[in-house]
Scaffold this motif. Sequence first.
Motif, PDB file in Angstrom:
ATOM      1  N   ALA A 114     -30.108  14.044  17.646  1.00  8.93           N
ATOM      2  CA  ALA A 114     -29.915  12.624  17.331  1.00  8.93           C
ATOM      3  C   ALA A 114     -30.742  11.730  18.239  1.00  8.93           C
ATOM      4  O   ALA A 114     -31.254  10.699  17.802  1.00  8.93           O
ATOM      5  N   THR A 115     -30.885  12.101  19.502  1.00  8.53           N
ATOM      6  CA  THR A 115     -31.556  11.198  20.432  1.00  8.53           C
ATOM      7  C   THR A 115     -32.970  11.674  20.777  1.00  8.53           C
ATOM      8  O   THR A 115     -33.621  11.091  21.615  1.00  8.53           O
ATOM      9  N   ASN A 116     -33.400  12.736  20.103  1.00 10.62           N
ATOM     10  CA  ASN A 116     -34.755  13.254  20.293  1.00 10.62           C
ATOM     11  C   ASN A 116     -35.049  13.555  21.763  1.00 10.62           C
ATOM     12  O   ASN A 116     -35.995  13.020  22.350  1.00 10.62           O
ATOM     13  N   ILE A 117     -34.218  14.383  22.345  1.00  9.20           N
ATOM     14  CA  ILE A 117     -34.468  14.848  23.708  1.00  9.20           C
ATOM     15  C   ILE A 117     -35.699  15.743  23.675  1.00  9.20           C
ATOM     16  O   ILE A 117     -35.762  16.687  22.890  1.00  9.20           O
ATOM     17  N   PRO A 118     -36.723  15.396  24.471  1.00 11.98           N
ATOM     18  CA  PRO A 118     -37.965  16.170  24.371  1.00 11.98           C
ATOM     19  C   PRO A 118     -37.833  17.575  24.969  1.00 11.98           C
ATOM     20  O   PRO A 118     -37.184  17.751  25.996  1.00 11.98           O
ATOM     21  N   TYR A 120     -34.571   3.204  19.471  1.00 14.80           N
ATOM     22  CA  TYR A 120     -33.429   3.247  20.393  1.00 14.80           C
ATOM     23  C   TYR A 120     -32.942   1.838  20.647  1.00 14.80           C
ATOM     24  O   TYR A 120     -33.747   0.909  20.771  1.00 14.80           O
ATOM     25  N   ARG A 160     -37.714  17.079   3.241  1.00 22.17           N
ATOM     26  CA  ARG A 160     -38.959  16.355   3.517  1.00 22.17           C
ATOM     27  C   ARG A 160     -39.837  17.075   4.528  1.00 22.17           C
ATOM     28  O   ARG A 160     -40.956  16.655   4.786  1.00 22.17           O
ATOM     29  N   MET A 193     -39.084   7.161  17.083  1.00 21.46           N
ATOM     30  CA  MET A 193     -37.651   6.971  16.909  1.00 21.46           C
ATOM     31  C   MET A 193     -37.211   5.663  17.571  1.00 21.46           C
ATOM     32  O   MET A 193     -37.728   5.293  18.619  1.00 21.46           O
ATOM     33  N   ILE A 227     -35.838   6.201  28.248  1.00 18.93           N
ATOM     34  CA  ILE A 227     -35.296   6.112  29.616  1.00 18.93           C
ATOM     35  C   ILE A 227     -36.293   5.362  30.507  1.00 18.93           C
ATOM     36  O   ILE A 227     -35.911   4.536  31.336  1.00 18.93           O
ATOM     37  N   HIS A 282     -32.148  19.120  30.290  1.00 19.37           N
ATOM     38  CA  HIS A 282     -32.514  17.697  30.349  1.00 19.37           C
ATOM     39  C   HIS A 282     -31.414  16.894  31.017  1.00 19.37           C
ATOM     40  O   HIS A 282     -30.236  17.125  30.799  1.00 19.37           O
ATOM     41  N   ARG A 283     -31.841  15.906  31.822  1.00 20.84           N
ATOM     42  CA  ARG A 283     -30.867  15.161  32.631  1.00 20.84           C
ATOM     43  C   ARG A 283     -29.927  14.300  31.797  1.00 20.84           C
ATOM     44  O   ARG A 283     -28.901  13.852  32.301  1.00 20.84           O
ATOM     45  N   SER A 292     -32.597   6.768   6.098  1.00 24.00           N
ATOM     46  CA  SER A 292     -33.415   7.463   5.104  1.00 24.00           C
ATOM     47  C   SER A 292     -33.311   8.975   5.278  1.00 24.00           C
ATOM     48  O   SER A 292     -33.486   9.732   4.332  1.00 24.00           O
ATOM     49  N   GLU A 293     -32.982   9.429   6.512  1.00 26.51           N
ATOM     50  CA  GLU A 293     -32.837  10.875   6.725  1.00 26.51           C
ATOM     51  C   GLU A 293     -31.577  11.400   6.062  1.00 26.51           C
ATOM     52  O   GLU A 293     -31.483  12.572   5.724  1.00 26.51           O
ATOM     53  N   ASP A 352     -41.403   7.482  21.299  1.00 27.26           N
ATOM     54  CA  ASP A 352     -41.450   8.882  20.842  1.00 27.26           C
ATOM     55  C   ASP A 352     -40.147   9.642  21.044  1.00 27.26           C
ATOM     56  O   ASP A 352     -39.669  10.335  20.159  1.00 27.26           O
ATOM     57  N   ASP A 353     -39.594   9.561  22.262  1.00 23.43           N
ATOM     58  CA  ASP A 353     -38.443  10.409  22.547  1.00 23.43           C
ATOM     59  C   ASP A 353     -37.553   9.771  23.616  1.00 23.43           C
ATOM     60  O   ASP A 353     -37.859   8.680  24.108  1.00 23.43           O
ATOM     61  N   LEU A 354     -36.472  10.458  23.957  1.00 17.84           N
ATOM     62  CA  LEU A 354     -35.488   9.908  24.892  1.00 17.84           C
ATOM     63  C   LEU A 354     -36.096   9.642  26.272  1.00 17.84           C
ATOM     64  O   LEU A 354     -35.736   8.667  26.927  1.00 17.84           O
ATOM     65  N   ASP A 355     -37.030  10.501  26.697  1.00 12.65           N
ATOM     66  CA  ASP A 355     -37.662  10.273  28.008  1.00 12.65           C
ATOM     67  C   ASP A 355     -38.399   8.931  28.036  1.00 12.65           C
ATOM     68  O   ASP A 355     -38.333   8.196  29.027  1.00 12.65           O
ATOM     69  N   ALA A 371     -29.583   6.070  20.132  1.00 12.36           N
ATOM     70  CA  ALA A 371     -30.607   6.260  19.122  1.00 12.36           C
ATOM     71  C   ALA A 371     -30.139   5.585  17.836  1.00 12.36           C
ATOM     72  O   ALA A 371     -28.965   5.673  17.474  1.00 12.36           O
TER      73      ALA A 371
END
Lengths: 413, 120
Positions: free
Chosen positions: A159-163, B3, A79, B1, B93, A111-112, B116-117, B87-90, B111
């Motif tokens: 998996a957790t989308n760490i930026p 969480y 995709r 995403m 948090i 990342h922390r 679907s992925e 958007d993201d983990l930050d 997460a």
Amino acid sequence: MPRSEVAEVFGAEWPRLVATLRSDLGDLDLAEDAAQHAFATASERWPVDGAPDAPGAWLLTVARRWAIDRARRDVRWARRVADVRAALELPQRARGAVADDLLAMIFGCCHRALDESAQVALTLRYVVGLPTASIARSFLVPEATMAKRLVRAKKKIAATNIPFQVPDREHLGDSLHGVLRTVYVIFTQGHAAPSGDLIRGDLCDEARWLAGCLCELLPDEPETWGLAALLAFTDARRPARLDADGEIVLLSDQDRSLWDAGAIAEGRTLLARALRLRRVGTYQLQAAIAAAHAGAPTFDDTDWATIRRLYAVLGKLEPSPIVRLNEAVAASLSEGSDAGLALLAPLGSELADYHYFHLAHGDMLVRAGDPAGARAAFDRALDSCDSETERRAIGRLVSSRLGDAPQSERSST
Amino acid sequence: MQYMLLLTSAPGEGPQPGSPEEAAEMGEWFAYDDMLKQAGVYVSGEALHPYETATTVRVRDGATVVTDGPYAETKEYLGGYYIIDVDDLDAAISYAEKVPNIGYGSVELRAVLDLSELTG
């Protein structure tokens, strides 16, 4: 181009290539595989065809082509082929943008939400470009174990989308602290490698390179300059830290003519730059202490009074029994052993298992004229030290301080 | 995403039941709920009755075994959850650190797996 030249380009281009690809593709795994493919292709083609004029651009083109091919064939990417194709058509990055990618890469790896050891391993793999086997060696684990740890960390990132981005001003401080700590840990792993090879010069070099990058990328952050200065001063002692037999030489016994004058000069320039920003911090203070050592002709002829004051400030910023121990040592050398012993006394229970505490205690007792007490302290230092090499260094120190007196002798000095 | 914020705390921590402090914290929870909704990140969320009221169910060798109490003795127990979409983990948090009981409880962030992925 001979293979060694590909290796040289690798060192210069790997971090930027992986950072650019990660930013374009949004995926560390695909970026790594594509970069590896590009370098493998280069090591086949360049010796035959000659090296391209712009090796970085050549590598990026090859890596992008491979990435789109791979994305087409992989269901996970099905995709996102359009995204990858769009990334492929982006123009070559301007220099500033590449720096941003690299900085984003460093902040992502540190990342922390990632375990500290994972931060170190990811940084060594993806920013520095060290092979997994070499990272495994610095952690004293088998290569397969390190490979699994890297996979686990990359899974969490995805998996957790760490930026992977440089945080905004408001959050920069916290994240930068983690990044600087990671660089410091990498240096320490090289400087005091836990066993086998006692010094891993490559890790020290990489840590200093990383600190230099951060200074260039974040020139307004004084602690970044402070860390770079601290590493330069500490690394200057590298040639004097081991004797001809590979044994550790303590600071008091090092041949100071072996210290790297170039690294010391660099440390001074970096520290001056940090201090001009007028925001004191723990790395700057540690660098200032290291500068005081670097400027002293001998151990005895060291400005211990200044060092003591610096440790006192450091202890206020970052309270720790180790800092107080160092302050006590500096006090004993500037004001006499009684002053040192008074500062040491309250630390006894907290540092009961820390061999440097007992070593410092023993040293002060020798100078206070209590050889029996000193011997008991030195015995505890040996008991609480796990490293065989350090135990030998302690043994040599004890015999130089107490003479070769047998254990039972308690009255002679 | 998406969480999930798993809200946990140790029994006995936090305000006493029926105290004015508990009532004040309740108000903070409603405000937190509103804040998530106004920010447009709220997906769902519920508070749970205390862990002593838990019933654990297992099926072993075809037989259903029902026990009184939580599935495992732990220091902290699940008290509720939120699912947020950010958007993201930050960003996740930054919402977790604003949870009203964060001063004595903890939030485990997970997460949500996007099925679907997996199916493409």
